[in-house]
Design a protein around this motif. Sequence first.
Motif, PDB file in Angstrom:
ATOM      1  N   UNK A 116     -32.557  17.418  10.655  1.00  0.00           N
ATOM      2  CA  UNK A 116     -32.835  17.842   9.287  1.00  0.00           C
ATOM      3  C   UNK A 116     -33.922  16.946   8.708  1.00  0.00           C
ATOM      4  N   UNK A 117     -34.968  17.552   8.175  1.00  0.00           N
ATOM      5  CA  UNK A 117     -36.020  16.835   7.460  1.00  0.00           C
ATOM      6  C   UNK A 117     -36.105  17.408   6.062  1.00  0.00           C
ATOM      7  N   UNK A 118     -36.116  16.548   5.049  1.00  0.00           N
ATOM      8  CA  UNK A 118     -36.149  17.038   3.676  1.00  0.00           C
ATOM      9  C   UNK A 118     -36.900  16.061   2.786  1.00  0.00           C
ATOM     10  N   UNK A 119     -37.681  16.609   1.868  1.00  0.00           N
ATOM     11  CA  UNK A 119     -38.362  15.795   0.858  1.00  0.00           C
ATOM     12  C   UNK A 119     -38.372  16.575  -0.456  1.00  0.00           C
ATOM     13  N   UNK A 120     -38.237  15.850  -1.569  1.00  0.00           N
ATOM     14  CA  UNK A 120     -38.278  16.490  -2.892  1.00  0.00           C
ATOM     15  C   UNK A 120     -38.463  15.413  -3.958  1.00  0.00           C
ATOM     16  N   UNK A 121     -38.917  15.860  -5.118  1.00  0.00           N
ATOM     17  CA  UNK A 121     -39.070  14.978  -6.275  1.00  0.00           C
ATOM     18  C   UNK A 121     -37.884  15.175  -7.207  1.00  0.00           C
ATOM     19  N   UNK A 122     -37.304  14.068  -7.659  1.00  0.00           N
ATOM     20  CA  UNK A 122     -36.145  14.125  -8.548  1.00  0.00           C
ATOM     21  C   UNK A 122     -36.598  13.899  -9.990  1.00  0.00           C
ATOM     22  N   UNK A 123     -36.250  14.843 -10.851  1.00  0.00           N
ATOM     23  CA  UNK A 123     -36.556  14.740 -12.280  1.00  0.00           C
ATOM     24  C   UNK A 123     -35.257  14.716 -13.067  1.00  0.00           C
ATOM     25  N   UNK A 124     -35.249  13.911 -14.119  1.00  0.00           N
ATOM     26  CA  UNK A 124     -34.200  13.988 -15.135  1.00  0.00           C
ATOM     27  C   UNK A 124     -34.880  14.481 -16.404  1.00  0.00           C
ATOM     28  N   UNK A 125     -34.703  15.767 -16.697  1.00  0.00           N
ATOM     29  CA  UNK A 125     -35.492  16.379 -17.760  1.00  0.00           C
ATOM     30  C   UNK A 125     -36.947  16.425 -17.322  1.00  0.00           C
ATOM     31  N   UNK A 126     -37.832  15.824 -18.104  1.00  0.00           N
ATOM     32  CA  UNK A 126     -39.249  15.786 -17.756  1.00  0.00           C
ATOM     33  C   UNK A 126     -39.653  14.479 -17.094  1.00  0.00           C
ATOM     34  N   UNK A 127     -38.712  13.593 -16.872  1.00  0.00           N
ATOM     35  CA  UNK A 127     -39.009  12.269 -16.311  1.00  0.00           C
ATOM     36  C   UNK A 127     -38.829  12.257 -14.796  1.00  0.00           C
ATOM     37  N   UNK A 128     -39.875  11.873 -14.080  1.00  0.00           N
ATOM     38  CA  UNK A 128     -39.786  11.734 -12.627  1.00  0.00           C
ATOM     39  C   UNK A 128     -39.024  10.458 -12.292  1.00  0.00           C
ATOM     40  N   UNK A 129     -37.904  10.600 -11.608  1.00  0.00           N
ATOM     41  CA  UNK A 129     -37.084   9.440 -11.253  1.00  0.00           C
ATOM     42  C   UNK A 129     -37.444   8.863  -9.903  1.00  0.00           C
ATOM     43  N   UNK A 130     -37.678   9.745  -8.938  1.00  0.00           N
ATOM     44  CA  UNK A 130     -37.827   9.246  -7.571  1.00  0.00           C
ATOM     45  C   UNK A 130     -38.365  10.347  -6.668  1.00  0.00           C
ATOM     46  N   UNK A 131     -39.085   9.930  -5.626  1.00  0.00           N
ATOM     47  CA  UNK A 131     -39.518  10.839  -4.566  1.00  0.00           C
ATOM     48  C   UNK A 131     -38.650  10.567  -3.340  1.00  0.00           C
ATOM     49  N   UNK A 132     -37.996  11.602  -2.853  1.00  0.00           N
ATOM     50  CA  UNK A 132     -37.038  11.463  -1.751  1.00  0.00           C
ATOM     51  C   UNK A 132     -37.642  12.026  -0.466  1.00  0.00           C
ATOM     52  N   UNK A 133     -37.448  11.303   0.617  1.00  0.00           N
ATOM     53  CA  UNK A 133     -37.877  11.779   1.938  1.00  0.00           C
ATOM     54  C   UNK A 133     -36.871  11.258   2.963  1.00  0.00           C
ATOM     55  N   UNK A 134     -36.160  12.170   3.621  1.00  0.00           N
ATOM     56  CA  UNK A 134     -35.098  11.787   4.555  1.00  0.00           C
ATOM     57  C   UNK A 134     -35.172  12.611   5.842  1.00  0.00           C
ATOM     58  N   UNK A 135     -34.614  12.021   6.916  1.00  0.00           N
ATOM     59  CA  UNK A 135     -34.581  12.705   8.214  1.00  0.00           C
ATOM     60  C   UNK A 135     -33.393  12.172   9.008  1.00  0.00           C
ATOM     61  N   UNK A 136     -32.573  13.077   9.544  1.00  0.00           N
ATOM     62  CA  UNK A 136     -31.426  12.672  10.352  1.00  0.00           C
ATOM     63  C   UNK A 136     -31.012  13.832  11.245  1.00  0.00           C
ATOM     64  N   UNK A 137     -30.075  13.564  12.168  1.00  0.00           N
ATOM     65  CA  UNK A 137     -29.658  14.579  13.144  1.00  0.00           C
ATOM     66  C   UNK A 137     -28.142  14.660  13.249  1.00  0.00           C
ATOM     67  N   UNK A 138     -27.662  15.817  13.687  1.00  0.00           N
ATOM     68  CA  UNK A 138     -26.245  16.031  13.995  1.00  0.00           C
ATOM     69  C   UNK A 138     -26.163  17.014  15.155  1.00  0.00           C
ATOM     70  N   UNK A 139     -24.975  17.151  15.748  1.00  0.00           N
ATOM     71  CA  UNK A 139     -24.774  18.025  16.909  1.00  0.00           C
ATOM     72  C   UNK A 139     -23.700  19.059  16.617  1.00  0.00           C
ATOM     73  N   UNK A 140     -23.981  20.317  16.938  1.00  0.00           N
ATOM     74  CA  UNK A 140     -23.033  21.402  16.673  1.00  0.00           C
ATOM     75  C   UNK A 140     -21.878  21.377  17.664  1.00  0.00           C
ATOM     76  N   UNK A 141     -20.810  22.063  17.302  1.00  0.00           N
ATOM     77  CA  UNK A 141     -19.606  22.108  18.118  1.00  0.00           C
ATOM     78  C   UNK A 141     -19.857  22.879  19.411  1.00  0.00           C
ATOM     79  N   UNK A 142     -19.021  22.639  20.423  1.00  0.00           N
ATOM     80  CA  UNK A 142     -19.161  23.310  21.705  1.00  0.00           C
ATOM     81  C   UNK A 142     -18.742  24.772  21.658  1.00  0.00           C
TER      82      UNK A 142
END
Length: 518
Positions: A276-302
């Motif tokens: 999973x790769x995801x990035x987004x900008x976090x706003x509280x109302x009109x105020x930019x709080x943070x820019x998020x960028x994350x990446x991680x992995x998981x494995x599906x069931x057999x």
Amino acid sequence: MKKLRSMALTLGLAVLLLIHTGSARDTRAALSDDAATLEASEKYNAAQAIGQIRKNVGLSALSQDPNLDEAADNHSTYMEKAALVTFEELPGDALYTGGYPSDRAHYAGYSSPFVMEYDNFRMVSYADFLDWSLKDPYLRTSLLSPQYSGIGFGRSGYYYCMMLGGSGYEGNSLITAYPYAGQEEVPEVELVDLSHVPEGIEGTAGTSVGLPVTIQYYAPQAQDLRFEQIEAQILDSERGKELEFITIAPQDEDGIWNTLILFPTHNYTSSTRYTVSVSFDVYDGDTLLEKIKEKWSFTSVGPDFMGGVRRDTVLRDLMQALHAPQELIDERIASLSEPDSYTTREQAVVWMIDLLNECVPEVMSTITVDYKETYEDINQCEEEARDKVQMAYQMRLIEDQGRGILNPKALMSRAELERILNRLQTRFTPHWTEEEQEPVISNESSPAEESAPPEAPPEDHEAPEGEPSQDSQEEEARPESESEPIEPKPEESSSEPQEESSDEEDISEPESSEEEDK
């Protein structure tokens, strides 16, 4: 002399009666103690299980709180008495302990201000209750929220209650994701089990999709979160193929004020690593709080735990479990339509009952079909299959999928088939005649055939009234305007406190997971 013997006999009988009565009382007390011990052990194990999951996403564990246990026990008893799953209790009702979850928690002696309640019906165990809640992205968020620190469980009859409590969260900004980094055996989820299915997700009640991914953001004092410039991907790491999904942000739906949901439109491929790769900008109302960028992995069931066992395989295994002659097995398989298509739960049950009617007719003739208690979704079965499905219900030959739901059009998994085969082998002594028999195996409910809309059963075959659906309600304090009856599907209230937290943390596999597991 006769009088003495009579007196001695009477005294002896009295002593024996006293001994027997005391023994019975001691036995009942011992059984009661055993039940209490098992109940306490199951609650403890469930609290430990969710605690470990929270550690894996970077949160502290939940402590089992006796006051929350008491509040949950009280409310489950209330629901059983009322024969209704509800988060609201009415003054004047028997066993009333408070109108809303926080009232009931305070009545039981719990003092922290934040309380969340989950209510459900016909769960298998507390562990099953947790599993159901974690599979639903709309219910999962509170279980993985840093503002809660305690948990309690209760049940009465078929009615289950789980309560969370805490004092809020005042730390730095924080991100949690589920499935978490490095998680294995990530399952599919049936749409019928979800509290809400978003627009754009097509399918019937039997459709399953990959477990939705949630990314939760907590920031101190944030009141009006929204995520902008969202870019996300769920990639099959082995094949380089992207999984299609729908993106749901806080501004898109009520009740997920701090959560981004990636909702797959199809199932995962079994035993596959997804990144999973995801990035987004976090706003509280009109105020930019943070820019998020994350990446991680998981494995599906057999594959054993994902729907999909061929029709010829299911029929052959059922007949072999009942020791049918090989010649008869070969004959049935040869006449089977669409042998390589997958088997629904309904079709497997129909075959099983047909076979039992052949090889143990003396047992089956004693079963009287009675719809006084039945599956919640029995009307989704084909009309000609309902009596057979009901017989399987009464004989406890197939498990429901929680809350009394059979999900008849869902595909039979290998693991589930193995449980059925074990029951057939251990509970029946079949006898087959050597004469040539007319096949009685029906082919209804073939997945490839388009079936007519299910008809309601006759009036005397209706499911029992008053069997409710799951429900959940979250609150900071008693809502002033909530007087509407609870919806039949569980939803978390949007009144969850807005005092959340922050400092960005990368989502990565827990560093000391091996030690924690030990």
